[in-house]
Design a protein around this motif. Structure first.
Motif, PDB file in Angstrom:
ATOM      1  N   UNK A 138       0.628  -1.076   0.481  1.00 21.01           N
ATOM      2  CA  UNK A 138      -0.182   0.214   0.329  1.00 21.01           C
ATOM      3  C   UNK A 138       0.561   0.910  -0.193  1.00 21.01           C
ATOM      4  N   UNK A 139       1.787   1.599  -1.067  1.00 20.03           N
ATOM      5  CA  UNK A 139       2.275   2.460  -1.625  1.00 20.03           C
ATOM      6  C   UNK A 139       3.651   2.509   0.085  1.00 20.03           C
ATOM      7  N   UNK A 140       3.128   1.521   1.674  1.00 20.20           N
ATOM      8  CA  UNK A 140       4.819   1.963   2.109  1.00 20.20           C
ATOM      9  C   UNK A 140       5.376   1.023   2.357  1.00 20.20           C
ATOM     10  N   UNK A 141       6.656   1.663   2.532  1.00 19.01           N
ATOM     11  CA  UNK A 141       8.307   0.411   2.448  1.00 19.01           C
ATOM     12  C   UNK A 141       8.524   0.364   3.597  1.00 19.01           C
ATOM     13  N   UNK A 142       9.004  -1.046   4.283  1.00 23.39           N
ATOM     14  CA  UNK A 142       9.530  -1.337   5.239  1.00 23.39           C
ATOM     15  C   UNK A 142      11.226  -2.231   5.439  1.00 23.39           C
ATOM     16  N   UNK A 143      11.630  -2.248   6.470  1.00 22.75           N
ATOM     17  CA  UNK A 143      13.293  -3.187   5.941  1.00 22.75           C
ATOM     18  C   UNK A 143      12.824  -4.096   7.289  1.00 22.75           C
ATOM     19  N   UNK A 144      12.696  -5.441   6.927  1.00 23.97           N
ATOM     20  CA  UNK A 144      13.098  -6.058   8.024  1.00 23.97           C
ATOM     21  C   UNK A 144      14.363  -6.239   8.591  1.00 23.97           C
ATOM     22  N   UNK A 145      14.597  -5.971   9.614  1.00 20.31           N
ATOM     23  CA  UNK A 145      15.696  -7.107   9.899  1.00 20.31           C
ATOM     24  C   UNK A 145      16.711  -7.859  10.318  1.00 20.31           C
ATOM     25  N   UNK A 186      11.688  -4.420  12.443  1.00 21.76           N
ATOM     26  CA  UNK A 186      11.040  -3.221  11.325  1.00 21.76           C
ATOM     27  C   UNK A 186      11.292  -2.191  10.782  1.00 21.76           C
ATOM     28  N   UNK A 187      11.146  -1.214  10.385  1.00 20.97           N
ATOM     29  CA  UNK A 187      10.979  -0.401  10.235  1.00 20.97           C
ATOM     30  C   UNK A 187      10.544   0.703   9.071  1.00 20.97           C
ATOM     31  N   UNK A 188       9.992   1.199   8.747  1.00 16.20           N
ATOM     32  CA  UNK A 188       9.544   2.451   7.597  1.00 16.20           C
ATOM     33  C   UNK A 188      10.552   2.467   7.124  1.00 16.20           C
ATOM     34  N   UNK A 189      10.578   2.849   6.031  1.00 15.02           N
ATOM     35  CA  UNK A 189      11.246   3.630   5.105  1.00 15.02           C
ATOM     36  C   UNK A 189      10.728   4.344   3.550  1.00 15.02           C
ATOM     37  N   UNK A 190      11.538   5.332   3.890  1.00  7.28           N
ATOM     38  CA  UNK A 190      10.590   7.051   2.963  1.00  7.28           C
ATOM     39  C   UNK A 190      10.559   5.883   1.085  1.00  7.28           C
TER      40      UNK A 190
END
Length: 111
Positions: free
Chosen positions: A26-33, A38-42
């Motif tokens: 849904x146009x949101x990007x996340x980084x999974x470690x 997990x962190x939201x990424x722009x």
């Protein structure tokens, strides 16, 4: 290599080697470690893909960019698709289309 990730009132410095995957929904990007965080990424996956080393990361499908070092299992799925399992829990299954399966298999074994 490291990336800066805004989190609350900080900028976190994250090692690329700690990243299991990038995921968009849904146009949101996340980084999974690898540690489960997990962190939201722009940035979009398209923007992210241009900055990553293609020997380390692969655009698995429209929603995932995966790290080679974090792929733990590959299952042959229906219609010759591949099901990828990472070392980190992600919100949905990661499938490689039958059209990209051969390319992905070549990428995963090359060093």
């Amino acid at each position: 290599m490291k990336i800066l990730v805004p989190f609350k009132d900080q900028l976190l410095l994250i090692n690329i080697s700690d990243i299991s995957c990038f995921y968009t929904s849904d146009k949101n990007t996340f980084i999974y470690l690898t540690n489960g965080q997990k962190y939201s990424y722009s940035k979009s996956l398209e923007q992210i893909a241009t900055t990553l080393n293609p020997d380390q990361f692969n655009r698995a499908n429209k929603q995932f960019i995966v790290s080679r070092e974090r792929v733990k299992n590959i299952t042959i799925w229906f219609d010759n698709r591949l099901l990828i399992t990472l070392d980190t829990k992600v919100p949905e299954r990661i499938f490689i289309s039958k059209n990209k399966a051969s390319e992905f298999k070549n990428w995963i074994v090359k060093k």
